[in-house]
Design an enzyme around this catalytic site. Structure first.
Site, mmCIF file in Angstrom:
data_model
loop_
_atom_site.group_PDB
_atom_site.id
_atom_site.type_symbol
_atom_site.label_atom_id
_atom_site.label_comp_id
_atom_site.label_asym_id
_atom_site.label_seq_id
_atom_site.Cartn_x
_atom_site.Cartn_y
_atom_site.Cartn_z
ATOM 1 C CD GLU A 1 -3.905 -1.761 2.758
ATOM 2 O OE1 GLU A 1 -4.460 -0.661 2.806
ATOM 3 O OE2 GLU A 1 -4.092 -2.661 3.579
ATOM 4 N N GLY B 1 -4.232 6.646 -2.508
ATOM 5 C CA GLY B 1 -3.407 5.702 -1.741
ATOM 6 C C GLY B 1 -3.056 4.470 -2.543
HETATM 7 MO MO1 MOS Z 1 -2.610 -2.130 6.426
HETATM 8 S S1 MOS Z 1 -2.995 -4.157 6.467
HETATM 9 O O1 MOS Z 1 -4.096 -1.433 6.734
HETATM 10 O O2 MOS Z 1 -1.405 -1.820 7.496
#
Ligand code: MOS
Length: 739
Positions: free
Chosen positions: A706, A703
């Site tokens: 983030e 992923g």
């Molecule tokens: Mo994210 S802040 O887990 O959408």
């Protein structure tokens, strides 16, 4: 032969054309017969209660149908649900129109509903309210004395070894206070809901959120809907960054009006109202770092306080990241929250890590300067193949490669250590770096693959694409698994009636839904093989499944196109109109137990600061990311770019500024809440280092949603120090702080 668009191909977004041509319909655009429009009215005080509310003028406006307040709104189960507690995504958000209490500025206190948006908006201006004010506090500094650690967070406040002894014996110590301002999410699409009232007691809710089924469950519970009578649809989401993990209050307002008026209703937040929904909490953190003569960390003491609201407790992991990435024998972690008179904060891109790791990595830079060692060398000296808190080995950790490749591409070896030692004309040049870390999460997910006689494959899952490229990578995974061209794959997402998935949060979708799609397609592949080999006169002879390949829309004996059959024809052989396979991933079964699962990054930043004006510009960024297997390098790169741009905002621009006397946010528009624009963005280079991983998730995917923000703000802050010699410990680094 056509190219196989499988895992690893840098494909364009399959939904790109629909989005740029406006064919993609968003929550606030869905048509509905007899649609009414609701506009929320905000409280003019910050804390207290409503004494009286007068909507008579508003009601006289032509086109205004109703004005809902706490006095006349319908009673629904939501208002009886238990209060307070932790503000997690599966809990109902703040209950607007519940009673006369005011808990934050601009809190919605009425909903004016009209036959047109304009009528409702006009009406909203005419609602007059009398209040009884109480004192408020919106300053985190002033709330620090009341900081408290929620019970469930106490065990994370680890203490081990002897911090004070290590500190007394240290070769260098940094002890400083760091701050991060409150920030607000600003997705392009504002939160919006269109409730379609069907007249038979059922509703379809087009809502912007990060979890169609979470939103369905919450709304169904709040409004007492039986299973199957409330469906949430969100195939397109114009960005969310965590702001859609819980349904936003406009969904509840639209539902209340629909229930009251038995009509379809739409409510969309204004940009200003986006400041009343959710935000990244402000943080004040005291950091002590100490190291020995070899520059190995000998003590870490972190005391962080993030803001929450008075109505709920929102917590995040702020203090766990630095010591996870840089192990240290002597530790003291102290995380707490302090309540302010604001809306409840919530998750915003890399919640906790964006705060905690960025502040920690500024302190690491200070330690490097205190010791006189290169900032990258300090990280390498403290490198570890095990997780610093749990002491577990990683499923994979290619951070060393990220440091090396990032440094090489950036040209870090050409840096001179002294601050203010690099220049380009009138500008000071600064180079800084930082480490990033985030979780590699897998959440429960399922998907259905359906193949028809025309050889068209449909993939369906309740998960939605929140703008990250989920739809595209699911099409890719499916096309690759069954050897189909991309045009033969359709992906249906964002509908609570589709196969179950968890929230679209924590950068988990690619790993979770990706694995479910892959499994569903592999299951279908096996069915196709069985159907074909059980048929008369099939061309495969005595071949086994592992000798098969799926290519060009056909199942065939590997390397022998003459012994093959089109997939659609195999469906026809079955006698069915289509074949279907559904599969799920369950982290409790498919996840690894005793290993740490993280993504990492090494971020390098160049800033230039005009010596006379003092304005910092980020002229170069290099992010080397270790995130397991990359399904689509193009959409993955876009995720890192987006995170990096948000990191630039965090470093230099973004802050929600209060007038503390009034308790109101002053810069509640995108004219004054600054986020980076094109002119603020220069070269950003993204490198994905090779990180084979057979354990983190079934596809080896970790992923990337983030990790791009984590470390970026710190690298920039460190570059500002290198350029100017000024250490700013408060993000964002605005001109007034730098001058
Ligand atoms: Mo994210 S802040 O887990 O959408």
């Amino acid at each position: 032969m056509m190219d196989q668009p499988g895992i690893g191909a840098a494909l364009d977004r399959v939904d790109g054309m629909a989005k740029v041509t406006g064919r993609a319909v968003y929550a606030g655009e869905h048509p509905a017969r007899g649609l009414l429009y609701g506009v929320a009215v905000g409280a003019e005080i910050t804390r207290g209660r409503i004494v009286s509310i007068d909507a008579s003028q508003a009601r006289r406006i032509d086109g205004v149908v109703e004005v809902l307040t706490h006095e006349n709104r319908p009673h629904v189960p939501w208002f009886d649900m238990r209060d307070g507690g932790s503000a997690d995504s599966a809990k109902p958000p703040f209950r607007v129109l519940r009673n006369a209490d005011i808990a934050f500025a601009d809190q919605p206190i009425a909903l004016v509903v009209g036959t047109s948006f304009e009528a409702a908006r006009r009406g909203a201006m005419l609602v007059t309210t009398r209040y009884e004010s109480a004192s408020h506090n919106t300053r985190l500094d002033a709330a620090l004395a009341e900081r408290r650690t929620p019970e469930q967070k106490k065990r994370r406040n680890v203490t081990r070894g002897d911090v004070e002894a290590a500190r007394a014996a240290a070769a260098a110590v940094v002890e400083q206070r760091y701050r991060l301002a409150m920030e607000h999410h600003h997705p392009i699409e504002m939160h919006a809901t269109t409730v379609e009232w069907h007249g038979d007691g059922s509703v379809t809710v087009y809502d912007k959120n990060q979890g169609s089924q979470n939103a369905r469950d919450q709304l169904a519970q709040a409004f007492g809907h039986a299973a199957g009578t409330l469906r949430v649809i969100n195939p397109y989401v114009g960005g969310a960054f965590g702001s859609g993990l819980r349904p936003a209050y406009q969904a509840y307002l639209a539902m209340l009006a629909a229930v009251m008026l038995r009509r379809s209703v739409r409510v969309m937040l204004t940009r200003r109202q986006m400041f009343t929904h959710v935000h990244r909490p402000a943080c004040i953190e005291d950091i002590i770092l100490a190291c020995d003569a070899e520059s190995r960390l000998s003590a870490i003491a972190l005391r962080a306080t993030t803001s929450t609201s008075r109505v709920e407790t929102y917590t995040e992991n702020v203090v766990g990241w630095g010591p996870a990435a840089h192990p240290c024998p002597n530790l003291r972690l102290d995380y707490a929250v302090a309540a302010l008179d604001t809306p409840t904060p919530g998750n915003m891109r890399a919640p906790g890590a964006a705060t905690g790791m960025n502040l920690f990595e500024i302190a690491m830079d200070e330690l490097a300067y205190a010791r006189g060692v290169d900032p990258l060398a300090l990280r390498l000296i403290n490198y570890s193949d095990t997780h610093g808190l749990s002491a577990l080995p990683y499923t994979s950790k290619a951070l060393m490669a990220a440091y090396r490749e990032g440094a090489t591409r950036f040209g870090w070896h050409k840096r001179s250590h002294e601050p203010r030692s690099m220049r380009a004309g009138r500008e000071l040049v600064g180079w800084g770096m930082a480490t990033g870390i985030w979780d590699a999460l897998m959440l429960p997910a399922s998907a259905r693959a359906t193949l028809d006689r025309d050889g068209m494959l449909a993939i369906a899952s309740a998960a939605s694409d929140i703008g990250t490229g989920t739809c595209t990578i699911m099409a890719q995974i499916a096309a690759g698994a069954l050897g189909l061209p991309l045009e033969r794959v359709r992906v249906f997402l964002g509908d609570s009636s589709l196969p179950a998935t968890a929230l679209e949060g924590g950068s988990s979708m690619a790993a979770s839904v990706g694995a479910a799609v892959s499994r569903a397609c592999n299951g279908l592949a096996r069915r196709l093989f069985e159907i074909l080999t059980q048929s008369k006169d099939h061309p495969l002879g005595a071949a086994r499944f592992d000798e098969m390949e799926f290519r060009d829309g056909r199942l065939r004996l590997a390397g022998d196109p003459s012994r093959s059959m089109a997939l659609g024809d195999i469906v026809a052989l079955s006698g069915e109109s289509s074949l279907q396979c559904e599969a799920a991933v369950d982290p409790s079964k498919d996840g690894v137990g005793a290993k740490a699962k993280n993504t990492h990054s090494a971020v390098f930043a160049e800033v230039r600061v005009d010596e006379e004006l003092g304005v910092p510009r980020v002229t170069r960024l290099t992010l080397a990311v270790a995130a397991g297997r990359i399904i689509n390098p193009k959409t993955a790169r876009s995720q890192i770019l987006g995170g990096a741009v948000m990191g630039i905002g965090m470093a230099l621009q973004e802050q929600s500024m209060f007038d503390h006397r009034l308790g109101r946010i002053m810069n509640h528009s995108l004219a004054e809440y600054h986020i980076p624009c094109h002119a603020d963005i220069n070269d950003i280079e993204v490198i994905f280092v090779d990180e084979p991983d057979a354990e983190t998730s079934p596809l080896g995917v970790k992923g990337v949603g983030e990790i791009g923000i984590v470390g970026t703000a710190a690298a920039i802050a460190n570059a500002v120090h290198h350029a100017t010699g000024k250490r700013i410990r408060e993000l964002p680094i605005t001109l007034d702080r730098l001058l």
